[in-house]
Design a protein around this motif. Sequence first.
Motif, PDB file in Angstrom:
ATOM      1  N   UNK A 179     -35.699  12.345  26.895  1.00  0.00           N
ATOM      2  CA  UNK A 179     -35.554  13.224  28.052  1.00  0.00           C
ATOM      3  C   UNK A 179     -36.847  13.195  28.847  1.00  0.00           C
ATOM      4  N   UNK A 180     -36.759  12.820  30.133  1.00  0.00           N
ATOM      5  CA  UNK A 180     -37.977  12.768  30.937  1.00  0.00           C
ATOM      6  C   UNK A 180     -37.672  12.952  32.417  1.00  0.00           C
ATOM      7  N   UNK A 181     -38.224  14.018  32.999  1.00  0.00           N
ATOM      8  CA  UNK A 181     -38.159  14.183  34.451  1.00  0.00           C
ATOM      9  C   UNK A 181     -39.183  13.288  35.141  1.00  0.00           C
ATOM     10  N   UNK A 241     -40.812   3.916  26.809  1.00  0.00           N
ATOM     11  CA  UNK A 241     -39.401   4.039  26.450  1.00  0.00           C
ATOM     12  C   UNK A 241     -38.773   2.669  26.230  1.00  0.00           C
ATOM     13  N   UNK A 242     -39.124   1.708  27.060  1.00  0.00           N
ATOM     14  CA  UNK A 242     -38.618   0.347  26.872  1.00  0.00           C
ATOM     15  C   UNK A 242     -39.090  -0.218  25.530  1.00  0.00           C
ATOM     16  N   UNK A 243     -40.332   0.077  25.157  1.00  0.00           N
ATOM     17  CA  UNK A 243     -40.851  -0.404  23.879  1.00  0.00           C
ATOM     18  C   UNK A 243     -40.114   0.197  22.706  1.00  0.00           C
ATOM     19  N   UNK A 244     -39.859   1.501  22.775  1.00  0.00           N
ATOM     20  CA  UNK A 244     -39.146   2.156  21.680  1.00  0.00           C
ATOM     21  C   UNK A 244     -37.705   1.656  21.600  1.00  0.00           C
ATOM     22  N   UNK A 258     -32.595  12.889  17.210  1.00  0.00           N
ATOM     23  CA  UNK A 258     -33.803  13.575  17.638  1.00  0.00           C
ATOM     24  C   UNK A 258     -33.862  13.539  19.160  1.00  0.00           C
ATOM     25  N   UNK A 259     -34.428  14.593  19.743  1.00  0.00           N
ATOM     26  CA  UNK A 259     -34.677  14.628  21.185  1.00  0.00           C
ATOM     27  C   UNK A 259     -36.165  14.393  21.410  1.00  0.00           C
ATOM     28  N   UNK A 260     -36.457  13.404  22.237  1.00  0.00           N
ATOM     29  CA  UNK A 260     -37.822  12.979  22.534  1.00  0.00           C
ATOM     30  C   UNK A 260     -38.130  13.373  23.975  1.00  0.00           C
ATOM     31  N   UNK A 261     -38.766  14.538  24.171  1.00  0.00           N
ATOM     32  CA  UNK A 261     -39.105  15.024  25.512  1.00  0.00           C
ATOM     33  C   UNK A 261     -40.460  14.439  25.912  1.00  0.00           C
ATOM     34  N   UNK A 262     -40.501  13.746  27.049  1.00  0.00           N
ATOM     35  CA  UNK A 262     -41.682  12.976  27.420  1.00  0.00           C
ATOM     36  C   UNK A 262     -42.569  13.624  28.477  1.00  0.00           C
ATOM     37  N   UNK A 263     -42.318  14.896  28.763  1.00  0.00           N
ATOM     38  CA  UNK A 263     -43.177  15.663  29.672  1.00  0.00           C
ATOM     39  C   UNK A 263     -43.009  17.116  29.257  1.00  0.00           C
ATOM     40  N   UNK A 292     -38.521   5.685  43.786  1.00  0.00           N
ATOM     41  CA  UNK A 292     -39.897   5.962  43.328  1.00  0.00           C
ATOM     42  C   UNK A 292     -40.261   4.989  42.205  1.00  0.00           C
ATOM     43  N   UNK A 293     -40.462   3.719  42.540  1.00  0.00           N
ATOM     44  CA  UNK A 293     -40.683   2.714  41.486  1.00  0.00           C
ATOM     45  C   UNK A 293     -41.961   2.901  40.684  1.00  0.00           C
ATOM     46  N   UNK A 294     -42.950   3.640  41.225  1.00  0.00           N
ATOM     47  CA  UNK A 294     -44.216   3.847  40.506  1.00  0.00           C
ATOM     48  C   UNK A 294     -44.261   5.177  39.766  1.00  0.00           C
ATOM     49  N   UNK A 295     -43.201   5.956  39.833  1.00  0.00           N
ATOM     50  CA  UNK A 295     -43.195   7.317  39.295  1.00  0.00           C
ATOM     51  C   UNK A 295     -43.003   7.277  37.775  1.00  0.00           C
ATOM     52  N   UNK A 296     -44.081   7.560  37.034  1.00  0.00           N
ATOM     53  CA  UNK A 296     -43.969   7.581  35.575  1.00  0.00           C
ATOM     54  C   UNK A 296     -43.745   6.217  34.951  1.00  0.00           C
ATOM     55  N   UNK A 297     -44.380   5.173  35.495  1.00  0.00           N
ATOM     56  CA  UNK A 297     -44.158   3.820  34.956  1.00  0.00           C
ATOM     57  C   UNK A 297     -44.620   3.718  33.500  1.00  0.00           C
ATOM     58  N   UNK A 298     -45.587   4.535  33.105  1.00  0.00           N
ATOM     59  CA  UNK A 298     -46.067   4.494  31.721  1.00  0.00           C
ATOM     60  C   UNK A 298     -45.030   5.102  30.769  1.00  0.00           C
ATOM     61  N   UNK A 299     -44.276   6.098  31.240  1.00  0.00           N
ATOM     62  CA  UNK A 299     -43.182   6.630  30.425  1.00  0.00           C
ATOM     63  C   UNK A 299     -42.085   5.566  30.303  1.00  0.00           C
TER      64      UNK A 299
END
Length: 388
Positions: free
Chosen positions: A7-9, A27-30, A113-118, A16-23
Amino acid sequence: MLRVLTLSTLFPDATRPNFGVFVERQTLGLAAHPDVELQLVAPVGLPPWPLTRHAHYADLAKLPDRETWKGLDTHRPRFTTLPGTGGRFHTGALTRRLIPLLERIRRAFAFDVIDAEFFFPDGPAAIALGRHFGVPVSIKARGADIHHWGHAPATAPQVLAAGRAASGVLAVSQAMRADMAALGIPADTIRVHHTGVDLDRFAPRDRAAAKAAYEVTGPLIVSLGALIPRKGHDIVVGALAALPDATLLIAGEGPERAALTAQIAKLGLGGRVRLLGSVPHADLSALLGAADVMALASSSEGLANAWVEALACGTPIVVTDAGGAGEVVNDPACGRIVQRTAEGFAAGIAELLADPPAPDAVRRGAERFTWDANTAALYDHLTGLARP
């Protein structure tokens, strides 16, 4: 197989292609982990009509409700944000919107599990959802979600309650962990989870040739980040007045553009300072590789990806003592931590320009921040929550 509902806002979309690119990258890695199945819920907050007629909101409102984003099964539910309320009602609106969606998702995807990223509003909403569905919840703190929402009167109690109720909590740096503990979140529940950097894409290059692409021949300073007061671009612009041979390129967009433009004109720096606007993340390696120094005068950070990306390019950094700066600048080759003043930044930059460290020595400071390590640590953390 571990089934993760992320879950990530804070997540990119077509507008917004640059918005939260690290999230996104985390997420892609996981999701690529052989023992993980993942679905992503990336909610979009919108004000009530007629405010949604504004061009910015109108574009967001047109996003698909569900799509495949870089291979991820991605849901983009809308929830209502009420202007002028300080975020007080964000959590309730988000929770009400997500319960029926997650009930539908859960019929075919029984997430463990819920993984909240912010941390806000994702964290408090995730706690309510975890209770509703009887699953553990992890919440990750990144920076402004603690430094702003964790102190704002309307939302601080929600942030603290979520941090105390979570099955596990992550922080991007030791400094962020300490800030969270100072709020009242138990320190022994907080695990440091560092970001990663693509060491293949962010790598040293021929600096003179890279500068030529930007029509720069002398010393080049680069600053990255949204044009907002917290990033302190005005401080770096002020520092340039004491660095007469240097050029400053600022990559980012935001509400401070007009003020920065006026400052640049007032200081007579129009020929040496350029506002590049928003630069695609894919192009940042070329910009950072061209720079002699990356300078960022943030008033607060968690652990800025820009710091690590610059080091990976062999470019030393000059930064404030914000967040995890001391965890990144842990060797003189990595750069300098200075006072948040134009004079402090001018001195730090001048010192590095006069005696530049070897690019390979700078890059070593980034080599411990890998996406493989990030994925392994996150998988271990979430598995421990789902299968204690």
